[in-house]
Design a protein around this motif. Structure first.
Motif, PDB file in Angstrom:
ATOM      1  N   GLN A  26     120.238  29.633  16.325  1.00 33.62           N
ATOM      2  CA  GLN A  26     119.196  30.125  16.957  1.00 33.62           C
ATOM      3  C   GLN A  26     118.062  30.881  15.773  1.00 33.62           C
ATOM      4  N   ASN A  27     117.602  30.327  15.464  1.00 30.58           N
ATOM      5  CA  ASN A  27     116.628  30.726  14.853  1.00 30.58           C
ATOM      6  C   ASN A  27     115.214  31.371  15.103  1.00 30.58           C
ATOM      7  N   ILE A  28     114.915  31.913  14.923  1.00 27.96           N
ATOM      8  CA  ILE A  28     113.864  32.960  15.883  1.00 27.96           C
ATOM      9  C   ILE A  28     112.600  32.793  14.464  1.00 27.96           C
ATOM     10  N   THR A  29     111.184  32.067  14.896  1.00 24.08           N
ATOM     11  CA  THR A  29     109.877  32.084  14.284  1.00 24.08           C
ATOM     12  C   THR A  29     109.429  33.089  14.146  1.00 24.08           C
ATOM     13  N   GLU A  30     108.432  33.063  12.828  1.00 22.66           N
ATOM     14  CA  GLU A  30     108.051  34.208  13.428  1.00 22.66           C
ATOM     15  C   GLU A  30     106.168  34.271  13.454  1.00 22.66           C
ATOM     16  N   SER A  31     105.966  32.643  14.103  1.00 22.17           N
ATOM     17  CA  SER A  31     104.535  31.938  14.393  1.00 22.17           C
ATOM     18  C   SER A  31     104.634  32.940  16.074  1.00 22.17           C
ATOM     19  N   LYS A  32     103.416  33.129  16.068  1.00 17.42           N
ATOM     20  CA  LYS A  32     102.558  33.431  17.220  1.00 17.42           C
ATOM     21  C   LYS A  32     102.661  32.471  18.691  1.00 17.42           C
ATOM     22  N   PHE A  33     102.346  32.680  19.404  1.00 15.19           N
ATOM     23  CA  PHE A  33     101.856  32.063  20.878  1.00 15.19           C
ATOM     24  C   PHE A  33     100.122  31.561  20.514  1.00 15.19           C
ATOM     25  N   GLY A  34     100.050  29.839  20.156  1.00 17.96           N
ATOM     26  CA  GLY A  34      98.846  29.187  19.887  1.00 17.96           C
ATOM     27  C   GLY A  34      98.616  28.876  18.351  1.00 17.96           C
ATOM     28  N   SER A  35     100.022  29.463  17.455  1.00 20.73           N
ATOM     29  CA  SER A  35      99.482  29.522  15.645  1.00 20.73           C
ATOM     30  C   SER A  35     100.736  27.902  15.994  1.00 20.73           C
ATOM     31  N   GLY A  36     101.220  27.436  16.708  1.00 21.48           N
ATOM     32  CA  GLY A  36     101.937  26.233  16.548  1.00 21.48           C
ATOM     33  C   GLY A  36     103.261  26.715  14.972  1.00 21.48           C
ATOM     34  N   ILE A  37     104.433  25.684  15.044  1.00 19.20           N
ATOM     35  CA  ILE A  37     105.289  25.848  14.442  1.00 19.20           C
ATOM     36  C   ILE A  37     105.253  25.182  12.429  1.00 19.20           C
ATOM     37  N   SER A  38     105.616  26.539  11.598  1.00 16.00           N
ATOM     38  CA  SER A  38     105.083  25.934  10.260  1.00 16.00           C
ATOM     39  C   SER A  38     105.769  25.832   9.945  1.00 16.00           C
ATOM     40  N   VAL A  39     106.324  24.904   8.777  1.00 18.23           N
ATOM     41  CA  VAL A  39     106.915  24.583   7.368  1.00 18.23           C
ATOM     42  C   VAL A  39     106.676  24.721   6.595  1.00 18.23           C
ATOM     43  N   GLY A 371      67.263   8.114  43.064  1.00 18.41           N
ATOM     44  CA  GLY A 371      67.480   6.518  43.999  1.00 18.41           C
ATOM     45  C   GLY A 371      68.384   7.006  44.931  1.00 18.41           C
ATOM     46  N   GLU A 372      69.441   8.093  45.071  1.00 13.69           N
ATOM     47  CA  GLU A 372      70.754   8.499  45.711  1.00 13.69           C
ATOM     48  C   GLU A 372      70.437  10.245  45.721  1.00 13.69           C
ATOM     49  N   ASP A 373      71.577  10.445  47.114  1.00 14.59           N
ATOM     50  CA  ASP A 373      71.574  12.013  47.778  1.00 14.59           C
ATOM     51  C   ASP A 373      72.291  12.571  46.651  1.00 14.59           C
ATOM     52  N   GLY A 374      73.185  12.121  45.883  1.00 14.78           N
ATOM     53  CA  GLY A 374      74.186  12.693  44.867  1.00 14.78           C
ATOM     54  C   GLY A 374      75.257  12.750  45.080  1.00 14.78           C
ATOM     55  N   SER A 375      75.907  13.820  44.631  1.00 14.98           N
ATOM     56  CA  SER A 375      76.979  14.662  45.033  1.00 14.98           C
ATOM     57  C   SER A 375      77.341  16.121  44.489  1.00 14.98           C
ATOM     58  N   ILE A 376      78.503  17.012  45.181  1.00 10.96           N
ATOM     59  CA  ILE A 376      78.797  18.073  44.729  1.00 10.96           C
ATOM     60  C   ILE A 376      80.676  17.774  43.776  1.00 10.96           C
ATOM     61  N   MET A 377      80.468  18.367  42.695  1.00 10.34           N
ATOM     62  CA  MET A 377      82.195  18.031  42.213  1.00 10.34           C
ATOM     63  C   MET A 377      82.578  19.357  41.952  1.00 10.34           C
ATOM     64  N   TYR A 378      83.809  19.735  42.413  1.00  4.51           N
ATOM     65  CA  TYR A 378      84.807  21.159  42.010  1.00  4.51           C
ATOM     66  C   TYR A 378      85.728  20.751  40.731  1.00  4.51           C
ATOM     67  N   ARG A 379      85.333  21.715  39.619  1.00  2.00           N
ATOM     68  CA  ARG A 379      87.153  21.340  38.613  1.00  2.00           C
ATOM     69  C   ARG A 379      87.475  22.617  38.569  1.00  2.00           C
ATOM     70  N   ALA A 380      89.037  22.579  38.524  1.00  6.65           N
ATOM     71  CA  ALA A 380      89.960  23.848  37.944  1.00  6.65           C
ATOM     72  C   ALA A 380      91.031  22.881  36.570  1.00  6.65           C
ATOM     73  N   GLN A 381      90.987  23.509  36.016  1.00  7.40           N
ATOM     74  CA  GLN A 381      92.138  22.987  35.031  1.00  7.40           C
ATOM     75  C   GLN A 381      92.697  24.393  34.448  1.00  7.40           C
ATOM     76  N   VAL A 382      94.066  24.364  33.870  1.00  6.39           N
ATOM     77  CA  VAL A 382      94.570  25.000  33.394  1.00  6.39           C
ATOM     78  C   VAL A 382      95.123  24.758  31.981  1.00  6.39           C
ATOM     79  N   GLU A 383      94.622  25.279  30.854  1.00  6.69           N
ATOM     80  CA  GLU A 383      94.652  25.035  29.511  1.00  6.69           C
ATOM     81  C   GLU A 383      95.801  25.750  29.045  1.00  6.69           C
ATOM     82  N   VAL A 384      97.198  25.022  27.777  1.00  7.78           N
ATOM     83  CA  VAL A 384      97.794  25.420  27.240  1.00  7.78           C
ATOM     84  C   VAL A 384      97.894  24.862  26.136  1.00  7.78           C
ATOM     85  N   SER A 385      98.667  26.016  24.873  1.00  6.95           N
ATOM     86  CA  SER A 385      98.219  25.739  23.353  1.00  6.95           C
ATOM     87  C   SER A 385      99.171  26.086  22.914  1.00  6.95           C
ATOM     88  N   PHE A 386     100.287  25.814  21.847  1.00  6.25           N
ATOM     89  CA  PHE A 386     100.750  26.135  21.458  1.00  6.25           C
ATOM     90  C   PHE A 386     101.674  25.299  20.066  1.00  6.25           C
TER      91      PHE A 386
END
Length: 386
Positions: A26-39, A371-386
């Motif tokens: 039950q150790n609690i790290t002092e690290s904050k979300f997005g900053s990783g875990i450091s030792v 030389g082509e009619d081409g295309s239409i692209m839609y993208r949606a993305q979620v990024e999670v980093s900790f």
């Protein structure tokens, strides 16, 4: 490939046991979300920061010529990152491993009996040997166009531009020398020239890369020159002007460090010019590239990717951390390669919840292909980093 996969899985299993023991205590790290875990070792002989991230991506493309829609949902990237110092704070290291299919998938056969295992993205030692000078040794990104060196976590749009996918230098193994000053950064590299993790003998000569960056108004806050969007809301104008030159001596891959292996070698030359500007939530990034093969790009079984490209993008970050951004990209391959010109127009909308560590991004792109009619692209993305 299987052996490397087993090593990665064994490492993850061992790390999970460490986390399990920590949870039981039950150790609690002092690290904050997005900053990783450091030792840090009690005797200060080493340190390690562990972090992880993943991107969940939806992509849909409407082919205007065939009037068909195709879509997919995938884990675009999934990474494990380790960095810190060993023996001395001036000797730093970085290890980054890729786990998703797009991170480790390898379509480029080096020989009939050898495929390049691509789980290892970065394996690097940096030694700050004097003042602002440091020596890098190992595998990492070459100092090419700014968009490629910006982390895929810190992009302004869902992904990098088409210019980058056709002309970037990518990662390679070798030695780099860096100087970081108040107004000027200088970078140089000598690398193997064939890309990451290739175990075959070098097909030709080495790759030589030089880059210079000028900051007429001083350095960006929080290394913002290599972060998409003005999340720091720079209080005074910040500008970076950069130029890179690369000479890949007789490579056998169609884009140098990337692309399929061709039956002959060519020397590839590339010049990149780019800028990055930020001020009070506004940002502007632009880059131009010329890539050529002096001996001719065409060989018996294909062509090396040469030509020119231009990309410009701009955005404004609202007070509620929504951002609207626009991008224009053109890629004009050399006529002798028989490849079509491509133009792309992109509108992006992003919501930064915890900076680039937790964000939702989407963009809509009109793709025009000669030389082509081409295309239409839609993208949606979620990024999670900790």
């Amino acid at each position: 490939m299987q052996r490397v996969t087993n090593i990665v899985l064994a490492f993850l299993l061992a790390f999970s046991f460490i986390l399990s023991d920590t949870a039981k205590a039950q150790n609690i790290t002092e690290s904050k979300f997005g900053s990783g875990i450091s030792v840090v070792a009690r005797d200060s002989s080493f340190s390690m920061k562990f972090s992880t991230r993943f991107q969940t991506l939806y992509e849909g493309v409407h082919d205007l010529e065939a009037d068909k829609y195709r879509d997919n949902l995938l884990i675009r990237r999934a990474r494990l990152k380790f960095d810190g110092f060993v023996h001395n704070p001036k000797i730093q290291y970085k290890i980054e491993l890729g786990l998703s299919g797009s991170d480790i998938g390898n379509k480029d056969v080096v020989s009939e009996s050898n495929y390049a295992p691509l789980q290892i993205l970065d394996a690097l030692v940096r030694y700050n040997f004097y003042g602002n000078w440091s020596l890098w040794f190992g595998q990492t990104k070459l100092p090419g166009n700014i968009e490629r060196v910006i982390s895929s976590q810190a992009l302004q749009f869902v992904d990098r531009s088409f210019l980058n996918s056709r002309y970037n230098l990518d990662r390679d193994r070798g030695v780099q020398l860096h100087y970081s000053g108040k107004l000027i950064n200088l970078k140089g590299a000598v690398s193997i020239g064939e890309g990451r993790n290739i175990s075959e003998d070098n097909a030709g000569g080495y790759d030589y890369t030089l880059r210079a960056e000028w900051f007429p108004f001083g350095q960006f806050n929080k290394k913002g020159d290599y972060i998409g969007s003005d999340l720091s809301r720079e209080s005074i104008p910040r500008l970076m002007l950069g130029v890179s030159y690369d000479l890949n001596d007789h490579t056998n891959r169609e884009r140098g460090q990337l692309g399929k292996v061709l039956g002959d070698t060519r020397t590839l030359e590339a010049v990149f010019a780019d800028l990055h500007f930020k001020y009070r939530g506004w940002s502007l990034m632009s880059e131009y590239v010329v890539k050529r093969a002096p001996e001719g790009a065409v060989v018996m079984d294909g062509a090396f990717y040469t030509g020119t490209g231009f990309n410009v993008q701009t955005g404004y970050l609202l007070e509620n951390n929504f951002e609207l951004a626009l991008r224009f990209t053109e890629v004009l391959p050399a006529k002798e390669t028989m490849r079509a010109d491509v133009h792309q127009y992109t509108l992006g909308v992003s919501k930064y919840i915890v900076g680039h560590s937790l964000k939702i991004q989407s963009d809509l792109t009109r793709i025009e292909i000669e030389g082509e009619d081409g295309s239409i692209m839609y993208r949606a993305q979620v990024e999670v980093s900790f």
